[in-house]
Design an enzyme around this catalytic site. Structure first.
Site, mmCIF file in Angstrom:
data_model
loop_
_atom_site.group_PDB
_atom_site.id
_atom_site.type_symbol
_atom_site.label_atom_id
_atom_site.label_comp_id
_atom_site.label_asym_id
_atom_site.label_seq_id
_atom_site.Cartn_x
_atom_site.Cartn_y
_atom_site.Cartn_z
ATOM 1 N N ASP A 105 -42.183 12.663 -14.446
ATOM 2 C CA ASP A 105 -42.453 13.132 -15.392
ATOM 3 C C ASP A 105 -40.633 14.003 -15.337
ATOM 4 O O ASP A 105 -41.339 15.077 -14.876
ATOM 5 C CB ASP A 105 -43.674 13.527 -15.978
ATOM 6 C CG ASP A 105 -43.102 13.900 -17.447
ATOM 7 O OD1 ASP A 105 -42.509 14.339 -17.823
ATOM 8 O OD2 ASP A 105 -44.494 14.287 -18.332
ATOM 9 N N LEU A 106 -40.428 13.652 -16.651
ATOM 10 C CA LEU A 106 -39.139 15.320 -16.559
ATOM 11 C C LEU A 106 -39.524 16.018 -16.865
ATOM 12 O O LEU A 106 -38.724 17.132 -16.961
ATOM 13 C CB LEU A 106 -37.510 14.571 -17.316
ATOM 14 C CG LEU A 106 -37.468 13.375 -17.027
ATOM 15 C CD1 LEU A 106 -36.684 12.361 -18.289
ATOM 16 C CD2 LEU A 106 -36.330 13.006 -16.013
ATOM 17 N N ASP A 116 -17.536 11.365 -19.904
ATOM 18 C CA ASP A 116 -17.070 10.889 -21.027
ATOM 19 C C ASP A 116 -16.256 10.159 -21.377
ATOM 20 O O ASP A 116 -15.196 9.506 -19.600
ATOM 21 C CB ASP A 116 -16.010 11.533 -22.125
ATOM 22 C CG ASP A 116 -15.798 11.082 -23.498
ATOM 23 O OD1 ASP A 116 -15.829 9.743 -23.601
ATOM 24 O OD2 ASP A 116 -14.886 11.437 -24.520
ATOM 25 N N HIS A 117 -16.643 8.973 -20.604
ATOM 26 C CA HIS A 117 -16.501 7.055 -19.930
ATOM 27 C C HIS A 117 -14.554 6.577 -20.822
ATOM 28 O O HIS A 117 -14.181 6.047 -19.756
ATOM 29 C CB HIS A 117 -17.303 5.803 -20.799
ATOM 30 C CG HIS A 117 -17.490 5.473 -21.425
ATOM 31 N ND1 HIS A 117 -17.935 6.239 -22.810
ATOM 32 C CD2 HIS A 117 -16.545 4.732 -21.922
ATOM 33 C CE1 HIS A 117 -18.507 5.543 -23.264
ATOM 34 N NE2 HIS A 117 -16.554 4.385 -23.833
ATOM 35 N N LYS A 169 -10.542 5.380 -18.294
ATOM 36 C CA LYS A 169 -10.365 4.184 -18.583
ATOM 37 C C LYS A 169 -8.902 4.372 -18.070
ATOM 38 O O LYS A 169 -8.523 5.289 -18.328
ATOM 39 C CB LYS A 169 -9.925 3.927 -20.043
ATOM 40 C CG LYS A 169 -11.851 3.433 -20.665
ATOM 41 C CD LYS A 169 -11.866 3.427 -22.057
ATOM 42 C CE LYS A 169 -12.471 3.120 -22.545
ATOM 43 N NZ LYS A 169 -13.522 1.361 -22.086
ATOM 44 N N GLU A 215 -14.363 -0.782 -34.020
ATOM 45 C CA GLU A 215 -15.553 -0.845 -33.414
ATOM 46 C C GLU A 215 -16.189 -2.242 -34.142
ATOM 47 O O GLU A 215 -16.138 -2.128 -35.009
ATOM 48 C CB GLU A 215 -16.901 -0.360 -33.024
ATOM 49 C CG GLU A 215 -16.919 0.780 -32.133
ATOM 50 C CD GLU A 215 -17.813 1.061 -31.680
ATOM 51 O OE1 GLU A 215 -18.299 0.968 -30.815
ATOM 52 O OE2 GLU A 215 -18.030 2.155 -32.463
ATOM 53 N N LYS A 232 -22.735 11.969 -22.713
ATOM 54 C CA LYS A 232 -23.111 12.654 -23.929
ATOM 55 C C LYS A 232 -24.098 11.823 -25.181
ATOM 56 O O LYS A 232 -24.798 10.942 -24.559
ATOM 57 C CB LYS A 232 -21.506 12.355 -24.831
ATOM 58 C CG LYS A 232 -21.430 11.006 -25.355
ATOM 59 C CD LYS A 232 -20.191 10.352 -25.690
ATOM 60 C CE LYS A 232 -20.385 8.887 -26.282
ATOM 61 N NZ LYS A 232 -20.976 8.652 -27.528
ATOM 62 N N ASP A 289 -20.246 10.534 -33.096
ATOM 63 C CA ASP A 289 -21.030 9.931 -31.628
ATOM 64 C C ASP A 289 -20.262 9.687 -31.364
ATOM 65 O O ASP A 289 -19.499 9.191 -30.145
ATOM 66 C CB ASP A 289 -21.832 8.786 -32.780
ATOM 67 C CG ASP A 289 -22.714 7.774 -31.522
ATOM 68 O OD1 ASP A 289 -22.266 8.101 -30.539
ATOM 69 O OD2 ASP A 289 -21.949 6.749 -31.491
ATOM 70 N N HIS A 337 -14.476 10.932 -28.145
ATOM 71 C CA HIS A 337 -13.674 9.831 -27.794
ATOM 72 C C HIS A 337 -12.555 10.420 -28.501
ATOM 73 O O HIS A 337 -11.430 10.385 -27.937
ATOM 74 C CB HIS A 337 -14.908 8.890 -28.105
ATOM 75 C CG HIS A 337 -15.454 7.718 -26.916
ATOM 76 N ND1 HIS A 337 -15.786 8.687 -25.659
ATOM 77 C CD2 HIS A 337 -16.015 7.378 -27.762
ATOM 78 C CE1 HIS A 337 -17.023 7.940 -25.888
ATOM 79 N NE2 HIS A 337 -17.419 6.830 -26.528
ATOM 80 N N ARG A 343 -40.241 7.541 -15.157
ATOM 81 C CA ARG A 343 -42.207 7.988 -15.288
ATOM 82 C C ARG A 343 -42.645 6.420 -14.891
ATOM 83 O O ARG A 343 -43.670 6.178 -14.652
ATOM 84 C CB ARG A 343 -42.241 7.750 -17.307
ATOM 85 C CG ARG A 343 -41.936 9.235 -16.955
ATOM 86 C CD ARG A 343 -42.077 9.822 -18.853
ATOM 87 N NE ARG A 343 -43.849 9.654 -18.707
ATOM 88 C CZ ARG A 343 -43.976 10.170 -20.724
ATOM 89 N NH1 ARG A 343 -43.315 9.898 -21.389
ATOM 90 N NH2 ARG A 343 -45.533 9.434 -20.790
ATOM 91 N N LYS A 379 -17.697 1.589 -37.424
ATOM 92 C CA LYS A 379 -18.382 0.137 -37.205
ATOM 93 C C LYS A 379 -18.498 -0.888 -38.201
ATOM 94 O O LYS A 379 -17.660 -1.151 -39.233
ATOM 95 C CB LYS A 379 -19.870 0.783 -37.352
ATOM 96 C CG LYS A 379 -20.500 2.019 -36.367
ATOM 97 C CD LYS A 379 -20.259 1.376 -34.922
ATOM 98 C CE LYS A 379 -21.178 2.459 -33.711
ATOM 99 N NZ LYS A 379 -21.150 1.483 -32.046
#
Length: 519
Positions: free
Chosen positions: A104-105, A199-200, A204, A238, A170, A257, A262, A61, A362
């Site tokens: 615009d989406l 999914d990154h 890996k 993390e 995701k 999350d 993952h 946008r 976290k």
């Protein structure tokens, strides 16, 4: 004369060349585009993977010219590329093929404008109808973009003389009903073979190595079952707090999350049966079978076999950390977990009775992703009168950082009747190889239509079935707050107790918890 064998390859290297393709990135002004997607395409270009006839169209946008868009992307490469300095010759070859389309989406008319733009690009005579659409948008726009692509005739299906594929980031839904609804919507526009749920973690290097390690070595696969393995630990730790993501995170939490995607990916790869071949569907079939073999846990089982907690106040490194409930855009009465540990079992012949412990959190003391295979203790009669403790054998597969494989075993101390632990270590980066970022590998696979490292719809739904049961059991608990853990620790004491009550310990816990050989 030495014979050099050709390597056995998985994923994109099994396919052919990348065809000329128009790549459209929705949400092109966002962080993901600048940090991950553009640097990935730059490195693919630098390493000779992209043919002539490629075009890249950013759709967003924001009001900006094409030249402004290119300048911002050039700066992003300088900021985020994992190889520096930027190769100006590569950028000069890539830049003229980058375009910007304001839109615009939510506006179907803007997708008609996108279709016209694609047909008018200088490269259109080469890429034809080969289109790759990347949804780097907020999740609430996934269905909107797919439906509008269909209305503009940019869908995949009969009558399309080329390939049209959709990459979806995701989170893929927020629970099982929403995931099913999203799957149904996408399938109206793109068949399953054209949908690439990214999914990154699957990009890996050491995640991909799991299949090679398990099935390419005769010394490990015979031990890969309930007879020899005591339990399995999967950790994604993390050091960061939630930062500026409070609005999203307080609705998601660690279970949605990280655990649903993952950790479940690592879980299926470490537990799956040997596939019939290295073809995508054979591998993905076995991953789904693992999830189907996990019984839906009852509320009592979840409450007994899970731990959830929030980070409290403290010091992490040199930084003062405020408690999760005081983070920006987080409810002061939030019961959202920043740490989760879940004990699962697989109801099949190979794994019956073997617990899998999955944890993520976290603001922890260390940043790493690792799978620990903990083997059964050997019979101790030979050492019972001379030794107090004997360590279990551990096989640790480090996903990040310092990707490698580490085997812990017991050996005699020279000149003494004692046993000590020894390690064999393998590190990928000791070898002189180029290490592509995860997005490089996954985008290359999507361009050629290789789906092995992407998540299938039934796999997503099976993972949500398990997480929904966990969430449902938590909602039944009458709590006004969650347990707290100190920033810079490895989580709450309740997670230690979850293993300790079964005579086990986490792989990063002190060794004093090892049981005596006399017991």
């Amino acid at each position: 004369m030495m014979t050099v064998r050709q390597p056995v390859l998985l994923g994109q290297t099994m396919g052919g060349k990348v065809p000329p393709t128009a790549v459209v990135i929705f949400g092109a002004s966002g962080d993901l585009t600048h940090r991950k997607i553009l640097p990935a395409f730059y490195h693919l270009k630098k390493n000779g993977h992209l043919p002539e006839g490629m075009a890249f169209v950013g759709f967003a946008r924001r009001e900006q010219s094409e030249q402004q868009f290119r300048e911002v992307l050039r700066q992003s490469l300088a900021d985020f590329s994992h190889t520096q300095p930027i190769d100006n010759a590569v950028w000069a070859a890539l830049e003229p093929h980058i375009y910007y389309q304001k839109g615009d989406l939510s506006n179907p008319d803007d997708y008609q404008g996108l279709a016209e733009r694609l047909r008018s690009l200088p490269e259109a005579n080469l890429f034809g109808q080969n289109h790759l659409f990347y949804l780097a948008t907020a999740p609430n726009f996934f269905s909107v973009v797919a439906e509008n692509l269909g209305k503009a005739g940019l869908h995949a299906g009969p009558g399309v003389n080329g390939s049209r594929r959709l990459i979806v980031e995701k989170p893929f839904g927020t629970d099982l009903p929403s995931a099913r609804c999203l799957n149904e919507t996408l399938h109206q526009v793109f068949p399953e073979r054209c949908i690439f749920r990214i999914d990154h973690y699957l990009g890996k290097e050491n995640v991909q190595n799991l299949l090679y390690f398990r099935f390419g070595n005769s010394i490990f696969e015979p031990l890969w079952d309930r007879r020899y393995i005591d339990h399995v630990q999967i950790t994604v730790a993390e050091t960061q707090t939630i930062g500026s993501r409070g609005g999203y995170y307080d609705m998601a939490g660690a279970s949605r999350d990280m655990l649903q995607n993952h950790l479940m990916q690592l879980f299926t790869l470490i537990a799956m049966e040997p596939p019939a071949s290295l073809e995508a569907e054979a591998i993905r079939d076995e991953k789904v079978k693992v999830l189907r073999s996990v019984p839906t846990p009852s509320s009592e089982e979840v409450q007994r076999n899970s731990v959830r907690a929030q980070y409290g106040p403290g010091i992490l490194g040199a930084k003062t950390v405020r408690p999760y409930r005081e983070e920006d855009r987080v409810s002061r009465r939030s019961l959202t977990e920043t740490y989760v540990c879940l004990r699962l079992e697989i109801d099949n012949w190979r794994w019956s009775g073997v617990p899998f412990y999955l944890r993520t959190g976290k603001a922890l003391s260390r940043q790493y992703t690792e799978i620990c295979i903990v083997f059964n203790r050997p019979p101790c009669v030979l050492f019972a009168h001379s030794l107090k403790h004997i360590a279990r054998n551990w096989l640790k597969i480090r996903i990040q950082p310092s990707e490698g494989i580490h085997l812990l075993f017991n050996t005699k101390v020279p000149a003494q009747p004692l046993i000590e632990e020894a390690r064999m270590d393998f590190y990928y980066r000791q070898r002189d190889h180029y290490f592509p970022e995860a997005y490089e590998r996954l985008l290359l696979d999507a361009l050629i239509g290789e789906p092995t490292l992407f998540t299938r719809s039934d796999e997503v739904e099976q993972a949500w079935r398990i997480i929904d049961a966990v969430q449902g059991a938590w909602r039944e608990e009458e709590l006004d707050r969650l347990p707290l853990y100190a920033p810079g620790s490895m989580g709450p004491v309740e997670a230690e107790e979850l293993l300790r009550r079964e005579g086990r310990r986490w792989g990063d816990s002190p060794c004093e918890e090892e049981e005596s050989v006399r017991e």
